[in-house]
Motif scaffolding. Sequence first.
Motif, PDB file in Angstrom:
ATOM      1  N   HIS A   2     -38.111 -14.824  15.952  1.00  0.00           N
ATOM      2  CA  HIS A   2     -36.644 -15.243  16.075  1.00  0.00           C
ATOM      3  C   HIS A   2     -35.646 -14.413  15.978  1.00  0.00           C
ATOM      4  O   HIS A   2     -35.897 -13.198  16.026  1.00  0.00           O
ATOM      5  CB  HIS A   2     -36.352 -16.013  14.596  1.00  0.00           C
ATOM      6  CG  HIS A   2     -36.329 -15.373  13.391  1.00  0.00           C
ATOM      7  ND1 HIS A   2     -37.396 -14.964  12.916  1.00  0.00           N
ATOM      8  CD2 HIS A   2     -35.207 -14.767  12.869  1.00  0.00           C
ATOM      9  CE1 HIS A   2     -37.166 -14.323  11.781  1.00  0.00           C
ATOM     10  NE2 HIS A   2     -35.618 -14.143  11.715  1.00  0.00           N
TER      11      HIS A   2
ATOM     12  N   ASP B 246     -31.347 -13.403  14.707  1.00  0.00           N
ATOM     13  CA  ASP B 246     -30.499 -13.688  13.468  1.00  0.00           C
ATOM     14  C   ASP B 246     -29.160 -14.156  13.801  1.00  0.00           C
ATOM     15  O   ASP B 246     -28.762 -14.332  15.035  1.00  0.00           O
ATOM     16  CB  ASP B 246     -30.647 -12.509  12.725  1.00  0.00           C
ATOM     17  CG  ASP B 246     -31.757 -12.597  11.681  1.00  0.00           C
ATOM     18  OD1 ASP B 246     -32.582 -13.437  11.650  1.00  0.00           O
ATOM     19  OD2 ASP B 246     -32.224 -11.453  11.437  1.00  0.00           O
TER      20      ASP B 246
ATOM     21  N   HIS C 113     -37.706 -10.353  16.287  1.00  0.00           N
ATOM     22  CA  HIS C 113     -38.625 -10.002  14.929  1.00  0.00           C
ATOM     23  C   HIS C 113     -39.056 -11.326  14.099  1.00  0.00           C
ATOM     24  O   HIS C 113     -38.563 -12.495  14.485  1.00  0.00           O
ATOM     25  CB  HIS C 113     -37.425  -9.212  14.272  1.00  0.00           C
ATOM     26  CG  HIS C 113     -36.440  -9.924  13.722  1.00  0.00           C
ATOM     27  ND1 HIS C 113     -35.190 -10.515  14.291  1.00  0.00           N
ATOM     28  CD2 HIS C 113     -36.079 -10.514  12.496  1.00  0.00           C
ATOM     29  CE1 HIS C 113     -34.405 -11.213  13.430  1.00  0.00           C
ATOM     30  NE2 HIS C 113     -35.064 -11.168  12.281  1.00  0.00           N
TER      31      HIS C 113
HETATM   32 FE   LIG Z   1     -34.618 -12.641  10.573  1.00  0.00          FE
END
Ligand SMILES: [Fe+2]
Length: 393
Positions: free
Chosen positions: A182, A184, A275
């Motif tokens: 994903h 952030d 990540h």
């Molecule tokens: Fe994350």
Amino acid sequence: MKDSVSAQPGYFAPEDCNLDDLKALTAQETTPEQAPRAAEILKNIPVYQMHDISADLADEKTRAQLMAEWAGILLTGPGVLVLRGACRNSGALDRASQVFEEIIAAEKSAGGEGADHFAASGANDRIWNALQKLCERDPETFMHCFASPGIDAVCEAWLGKGYQMTAQVNLVHPGGAAQLAHRDYHLGFQTSEVSAAFPAHVHALSPVLTLQGAVAHMDMPVESGPTRLLPFSQAYLPGYAAWRLEDFRAYFEENSVQLPLEKGDALFFSPALFHAAGANISSDIHRLANLLQISSPFGRAMETVDRTSMCKLLYPHISNAAVNGTLSVAERAAAIAAVAEGYSFPTNLDLDPPSGGLAPQTQQAFFHQALEEDLDADTFADRLDQMDARRLP
Ligand SMILES: [Fe+2]
């Protein structure tokens, strides 16, 4: 590789994403020229030793050069770097870990089940706003954990002065599952539909509004599941529309890398880097990291933090550390930057007019002024309350 902005001027939709573009980006290798002050480059990730760079950090000019190096790494380089030994006070890290475990136990017994994005419940404990909670329970330990000139410099390198520190503790027990790939906050925390509704240039803006970090509170060998990372993926501009796609996720699974961390090491990466936390396949390691999410002074942070109360709690400890010489000037400045508001706005300009410039004094500037003037703690607290009152509408 095609220029994604000119190919899709306007908006990014999942059907516009092309895995070959990401493959081309992530085929790059980090060169020593991109990270000349790094001690080594492991799996494309520049690794800095704090004792190698402490002299650079102590001089204004070389500090700026180092910060420019880090900004390049985070923007167009691999998008991730490690500071070995970022937190030098191992005892403080241990005490903080103890406090975190007490907070987790107290929150559990109070019946709270904090929702944790991306994680199955049970194998994972989370403390939201661990920044304020640690400061409230043990301000001395808090001060030593955040008195890191290296962490201060990497935050400033990406976000500029006046950044907003927040922290969320993550404790992953043996058997804790891996996360899916994903991105952030900001756009990474929006649904596909919401993300797609933001224009393309905002997809370029979102990553420069926050920095992701993780401070290892214990040794984290690979079997304990440190963060999996895909170097160079932060530069894939349509990535917020891509990370949920199956072919992108499969590519991440096959090509992501992990570095073991030691207690006191800190990992920093662009929030746009693909990540995911790794699986904790150890039998006995309860992986504890303080995840730092640091926001631009120009952006909105993810969490609300009572910075005024934290300043009041920290002030006597910082004052003592200055008198006793237990922390250097740079270490004290780093701890202050982790608590005090570093930006003048928004404010009420009728009540809080600019003084000596275009911006009213920040809480952080006042914190430093109070130390210089040796204000007592009560006067400091009163003045902070007056400053807050002037900012109200
Ligand atoms: Fe994350």
